[in-house]
Design a protein around this motif. Sequence first.
Motif, PDB file in Angstrom:
ATOM      1  N   ASP A 119     -45.979 -15.426  56.590  1.00  0.00           N
ATOM      2  CA  ASP A 119     -45.854 -15.575  57.896  1.00  0.00           C
ATOM      3  C   ASP A 119     -45.306 -16.931  58.625  1.00  0.00           C
ATOM      4  OD1 ASP A 119     -46.353 -12.992  57.669  1.00  0.00           O
ATOM      5  OD2 ASP A 119     -47.925 -12.926  59.273  1.00  0.00           O
ATOM      6  N   GLY A 145     -62.429  -5.994  50.376  1.00  0.00           N
ATOM      7  CA  GLY A 145     -63.735  -5.770  50.988  1.00  0.00           C
ATOM      8  C   GLY A 145     -63.825  -4.099  51.940  1.00  0.00           C
ATOM      9  N   GLY A 151     -55.155 -18.351  51.986  1.00  0.00           N
ATOM     10  CA  GLY A 151     -54.133 -18.788  53.083  1.00  0.00           C
ATOM     11  C   GLY A 151     -53.567 -17.653  53.983  1.00  0.00           C
ATOM     12  N   LEU A 205     -52.312 -15.924  66.795  1.00  0.00           N
ATOM     13  CA  LEU A 205     -51.786 -17.092  66.255  1.00  0.00           C
ATOM     14  C   LEU A 205     -52.580 -17.637  65.419  1.00  0.00           C
ATOM     15  CD1 LEU A 205     -51.143 -18.944  69.901  1.00  0.00           C
ATOM     16  CD2 LEU A 205     -49.438 -18.532  68.156  1.00  0.00           C
ATOM     17  N   ALA A 206     -52.030 -18.724  64.268  1.00  0.00           N
ATOM     18  CA  ALA A 206     -52.827 -19.065  63.196  1.00  0.00           C
ATOM     19  C   ALA A 206     -53.819 -20.012  63.804  1.00  0.00           C
ATOM     20  CB  ALA A 206     -51.965 -19.971  62.254  1.00  0.00           C
ATOM     21  N   GLY A 232     -57.096 -15.403  55.325  1.00  0.00           N
ATOM     22  CA  GLY A 232     -56.190 -16.071  56.171  1.00  0.00           C
ATOM     23  C   GLY A 232     -56.948 -17.473  56.826  1.00  0.00           C
ATOM     24  N   PRO A 233     -56.231 -17.787  57.930  1.00  0.00           N
ATOM     25  CA  PRO A 233     -56.926 -18.991  58.859  1.00  0.00           C
ATOM     26  C   PRO A 233     -58.059 -18.747  59.385  1.00  0.00           C
ATOM     27  CG  PRO A 233     -54.679 -18.483  59.491  1.00  0.00           C
ATOM     28  CD  PRO A 233     -54.856 -17.790  58.330  1.00  0.00           C
ATOM     29  N   ALA A 242     -60.828  -9.320  45.686  1.00  0.00           N
ATOM     30  CA  ALA A 242     -61.061  -8.086  45.772  1.00  0.00           C
ATOM     31  C   ALA A 242     -61.076  -7.595  47.271  1.00  0.00           C
ATOM     32  CB  ALA A 242     -62.532  -7.769  45.511  1.00  0.00           C
ATOM     33  N   GLY A 244     -54.212 -13.553  48.425  1.00  0.00           N
ATOM     34  CA  GLY A 244     -53.943 -14.923  48.198  1.00  0.00           C
ATOM     35  C   GLY A 244     -54.665 -15.580  49.241  1.00  0.00           C
ATOM     36  N   ALA A 257     -62.020 -10.846  59.069  1.00  0.00           N
ATOM     37  CA  ALA A 257     -60.874 -11.838  59.291  1.00  0.00           C
ATOM     38  C   ALA A 257     -59.588 -11.070  58.496  1.00  0.00           C
ATOM     39  CB  ALA A 257     -60.859 -13.330  58.915  1.00  0.00           C
ATOM     40  N   VAL A 258     -59.120  -9.725  58.682  1.00  0.00           N
ATOM     41  CA  VAL A 258     -58.440  -9.093  57.706  1.00  0.00           C
ATOM     42  C   VAL A 258     -56.947  -8.923  58.425  1.00  0.00           C
ATOM     43  CG1 VAL A 258     -60.158  -7.699  57.037  1.00  0.00           C
ATOM     44  CG2 VAL A 258     -59.120  -6.920  59.143  1.00  0.00           C
ATOM     45  N   LEU A 294     -63.976 -12.823  50.263  1.00  0.00           N
ATOM     46  CA  LEU A 294     -63.186 -11.685  49.699  1.00  0.00           C
ATOM     47  C   LEU A 294     -61.805 -11.675  50.155  1.00  0.00           C
ATOM     48  CD1 LEU A 294     -65.341  -8.543  50.060  1.00  0.00           C
ATOM     49  CD2 LEU A 294     -64.501 -10.009  48.044  1.00  0.00           C
ATOM     50  N   ARG A 319     -57.665 -10.335  48.934  1.00  0.00           N
ATOM     51  CA  ARG A 319     -57.339  -9.404  47.788  1.00  0.00           C
ATOM     52  C   ARG A 319     -55.943  -9.862  47.378  1.00  0.00           C
ATOM     53  NH1 ARG A 319     -56.937  -4.203  51.691  1.00  0.00           N
ATOM     54  NH2 ARG A 319     -55.367  -4.860  53.270  1.00  0.00           N
ATOM     55  N   SER A 323     -41.869 -18.974  57.251  1.00  0.00           N
ATOM     56  CA  SER A 323     -40.753 -18.785  58.424  1.00  0.00           C
ATOM     57  C   SER A 323     -40.665 -20.202  58.975  1.00  0.00           C
ATOM     58  CB  SER A 323     -41.192 -18.001  59.679  1.00  0.00           C
ATOM     59  OG  SER A 323     -42.368 -18.505  60.084  1.00  0.00           O
ATOM     60  N   LYS A 324     -41.653 -21.053  59.023  1.00  0.00           N
ATOM     61  CA  LYS A 324     -41.067 -22.368  59.334  1.00  0.00           C
ATOM     62  C   LYS A 324     -40.436 -23.363  58.473  1.00  0.00           C
ATOM     63  CE  LYS A 324     -42.514 -20.684  62.537  1.00  0.00           C
ATOM     64  NZ  LYS A 324     -42.914 -19.730  63.037  1.00  0.00           N
ATOM     65  N   ALA A 349     -51.709 -14.068  55.103  1.00  0.00           N
ATOM     66  CA  ALA A 349     -50.220 -13.717  55.816  1.00  0.00           C
ATOM     67  C   ALA A 349     -49.753 -15.112  56.267  1.00  0.00           C
ATOM     68  CB  ALA A 349     -50.463 -12.578  56.621  1.00  0.00           C
TER      69      ALA A 349
HETATM   70  C1  LIG Z   1     -43.034 -14.370  61.113  1.00  0.00           C
HETATM   71  C2  LIG Z   1     -44.155 -15.105  61.780  1.00  0.00           C
HETATM   72  C3  LIG Z   1     -44.436 -16.358  62.014  1.00  0.00           C
HETATM   73  C4  LIG Z   1     -45.668 -16.854  62.620  1.00  0.00           C
HETATM   74  N1  LIG Z   1     -45.694 -17.996  63.098  1.00  0.00           N
HETATM   75  C5  LIG Z   1     -46.397 -18.557  63.548  1.00  0.00           C
HETATM   76  C6  LIG Z   1     -46.825 -20.014  64.011  1.00  0.00           C
HETATM   77  O1  LIG Z   1     -45.772 -20.663  63.801  1.00  0.00           O
HETATM   78  N2  LIG Z   1     -47.762 -20.580  64.145  1.00  0.00           N
HETATM   79  C7  LIG Z   1     -49.014 -19.711  64.705  1.00  0.00           C
HETATM   80  O2  LIG Z   1     -49.964 -20.315  65.124  1.00  0.00           O
HETATM   81  N3  LIG Z   1     -49.109 -18.599  64.314  1.00  0.00           N
HETATM   82  C8  LIG Z   1     -47.888 -18.030  63.800  1.00  0.00           C
HETATM   83  N4  LIG Z   1     -47.944 -16.497  63.417  1.00  0.00           N
HETATM   84  C9  LIG Z   1     -48.893 -15.966  63.499  1.00  0.00           C
HETATM   85  C10 LIG Z   1     -50.016 -16.123  62.310  1.00  0.00           C
HETATM   86  O3  LIG Z   1     -49.207 -15.486  61.033  1.00  0.00           O
HETATM   87  C11 LIG Z   1     -51.029 -14.955  62.560  1.00  0.00           C
HETATM   88  O4  LIG Z   1     -51.754 -15.175  63.714  1.00  0.00           O
HETATM   89  C12 LIG Z   1     -52.259 -15.436  61.393  1.00  0.00           C
HETATM   90  O5  LIG Z   1     -51.788 -15.277  60.156  1.00  0.00           O
HETATM   91  C13 LIG Z   1     -53.614 -14.778  61.784  1.00  0.00           C
HETATM   92  O6  LIG Z   1     -54.475 -15.352  60.869  1.00  0.00           O
HETATM   93  P1  LIG Z   1     -55.788 -14.100  60.311  1.00  0.00           P
HETATM   94  O7  LIG Z   1     -56.663 -15.071  59.491  1.00  0.00           O
HETATM   95  O8  LIG Z   1     -56.148 -13.322  61.476  1.00  0.00           O
HETATM   96  O9  LIG Z   1     -54.916 -13.349  59.097  1.00  0.00           O
HETATM   97  P2  LIG Z   1     -54.056 -13.258  58.029  1.00  0.00           P
HETATM   98  O10 LIG Z   1     -53.076 -14.691  57.929  1.00  0.00           O
HETATM   99  O11 LIG Z   1     -53.024 -12.189  58.332  1.00  0.00           O
HETATM  100  O12 LIG Z   1     -54.919 -13.143  56.769  1.00  0.00           O
HETATM  101  C14 LIG Z   1     -55.650 -12.022  56.582  1.00  0.00           C
HETATM  102  C15 LIG Z   1     -55.951 -11.800  55.282  1.00  0.00           C
HETATM  103  O13 LIG Z   1     -57.035 -10.735  54.913  1.00  0.00           O
HETATM  104  C16 LIG Z   1     -56.724 -10.021  53.704  1.00  0.00           C
HETATM  105  N5  LIG Z   1     -57.391  -8.880  53.850  1.00  0.00           N
HETATM  106  C17 LIG Z   1     -56.971  -7.854  54.562  1.00  0.00           C
HETATM  107  N6  LIG Z   1     -57.709  -6.818  54.543  1.00  0.00           N
HETATM  108  C18 LIG Z   1     -58.689  -7.302  53.633  1.00  0.00           C
HETATM  109  C19 LIG Z   1     -59.622  -6.657  52.900  1.00  0.00           C
HETATM  110  N7  LIG Z   1     -60.176  -5.318  53.219  1.00  0.00           N
HETATM  111  N8  LIG Z   1     -60.285  -7.163  51.868  1.00  0.00           N
HETATM  112  C20 LIG Z   1     -59.926  -8.439  51.383  1.00  0.00           C
HETATM  113  N9  LIG Z   1     -58.742  -9.372  51.855  1.00  0.00           N
HETATM  114  C21 LIG Z   1     -58.094  -8.463  53.017  1.00  0.00           C
HETATM  115  C22 LIG Z   1     -55.128 -10.098  53.516  1.00  0.00           C
HETATM  116  O14 LIG Z   1     -54.702 -10.014  52.203  1.00  0.00           O
HETATM  117  C23 LIG Z   1     -54.745 -11.278  54.166  1.00  0.00           C
HETATM  118  O15 LIG Z   1     -54.525 -12.334  53.379  1.00  0.00           O
HETATM  119  C24 LIG Z   1     -46.812 -16.026  62.741  1.00  0.00           C
HETATM  120  C25 LIG Z   1     -46.618 -14.602  62.376  1.00  0.00           C
HETATM  121  C26 LIG Z   1     -45.525 -14.209  61.967  1.00  0.00           C
HETATM  122  C27 LIG Z   1     -45.441 -12.753  61.784  1.00  0.00           C
END
Ligand SMILES: Cc1cc2nc3c(=O)[nH]c(=O)nc-3n(C[C@H](O)[C@H](O)[C@H](O)COP(=O)(O)OP(=O)(O)OC[C@H]3O[C@@H](n4cnc5c(N)ncnc54)[C@H](O)[C@@H]3O)c2cc1C
Length: 462
Positions: free
Chosen positions: A39, A116, A32, A318-319, A6-7, A114, A30, A145-146, A26, A28, A43-44, A34
Amino acid sequence: MIIGGGPGGYEAALVAGHLGAEVTLLERRGIGGAAVLTDVVPSKTLIATADVLGVVADSAELGIRDADSATSPAAGSLTVDLDAANRRVRGLAHAQSEDIAASVREAGVRILEATGRLRGPDRVEAVGENGEVLETIDADVVLLAVGATPRQLADSPADGKRILTWTQLYHLTQLPEHLIVVGSGVTGAEFASAYRSLGSEVTLVSSRDQVLPGSDTDAADVLENVFARRGVRLKARSRAAGARVEGDGVVVTLQSGEEIRGSHVLMAIGAVPATDGLGLEEAGIRLRPSGHVETDRVSRTSVRGVYAAGDCTGVNPLASVAAMQGRIAMHHALGEAVSPLIAAQISSAIFTSPEIATVGCSEQDVREGRIDARVLTKPLGTNPRAKMQGISDGFVKLMVRHGSHVVAGAVVVAPRASELIMPFALAVTHRLTAEQLASTFTVYPSLSGSLSEVARQALWGD
Ligand SMILES: Cc1cc2nc3c(=O)[nH]c(=O)nc-3n(C[C@H](O)[C@H](O)[C@H](O)COP(=O)(O)OP(=O)(O)OC[C@H]3O[C@@H](n4cnc5c(N)ncnc54)[C@H](O)[C@@H]3O)c2cc1C
């Protein structure tokens, strides 16, 4: 080694790759994460469709009439093809994921599809779909960053058809007749707003007195008034106990015993960090009771060489924050100059109609004595551009420090508030004063005129 694409993860991978580190990412599902797949981006994108219908529904005052009936184009005179809208949503998310993956590869990062799992603080196992270990990788630095996954009610798991989490909404092909949204936080409020504009009946179940708990109360007031005007039914001080499918509808039971019937229910009751089964505790990494990874302001965990970023840390979910934490982690790990995350500079938006954007301290911080500042407010209804555009809901609020007049925080409630907040974010981050904001030219007429007008109020006595 970066676990999670993710971000938090991909931004870190870009930084580390460009700095010349050998990086494996790593993921599992896609690239980018959630954020891109379920997310933020979906949504946007859906809200962009809803916004058009919302604007049309409010356009009678501007002289717009329905071509066939010569009546006002009330909500309902246009309909949405939800299947087409959702195909666009999914296509856009997929394309965005591919774009990000391409730029990550270009930075020299190896992407491994995969799951991790840690085997100690400096060894990561890449596990395949069937549980087989694909690779074991030793690393100098690990970034977790899961992310997080939607919380569900134990007895009422989502079925993806009528009982839905936000990740499942984009497979609907027909507009829900009556969507019950459980949870009035940011996610619940955004979907309640969007689906009402799209034409669904909406009931919003909120456990609190006011929607958007923890947000600016004046902003929540505006939203509640708009919801009431647009026909969103609010069930305040009500907790959902469960939901069940009955016939071709759903029944949501509240803790009071009352039942609400609708066609679909969206569970927007928060998220759970995806830290289970990762081998964190075995590696000595401290977790909070909530399951979030403990980090400091440069994204370090309790174990040397292991960093964490994003929703799994429980810092503002937040992303933009995830991305910043990921970049900070890599700069720190690779010995670059690094500025710690400053929570008081984070800007964020709630994409309801109108939007609510905030940066820096809140009015509550001032009222409760944490910040010594004045609170200045200007309703949007007095702004000439707003009048021309038929906008009456919203305001601009500024928190200005006593004496120095340095801008400490701001709230904007307006269409596109997510864009309008930027000058205030600049002011908060770079400690600009109300005078500096007030003496900056703004376009006439413009909504941003209200930004300097509210700053001008700070010059009239302290
Ligand atoms: C409906 C909704 C709308 C949102 N809108 C906004 C917005 O407009 N602006 C904003 O800033 N934030 C928004 N957010 C919040 C934002 O989506 C999250 O803060 C952001 O996705 C966090 O990023 P991240 O990298 O922590 O995790 P994620 O984006 O959740 O990515 C984590 C990734 O890790 C992978 N993963 C998990 N465990 C493992 C493992 N063991 N091995 C390999 N891969 C793994 C997952 O498959 C996933 O792809 C929104 C949230 C929701 C629910």
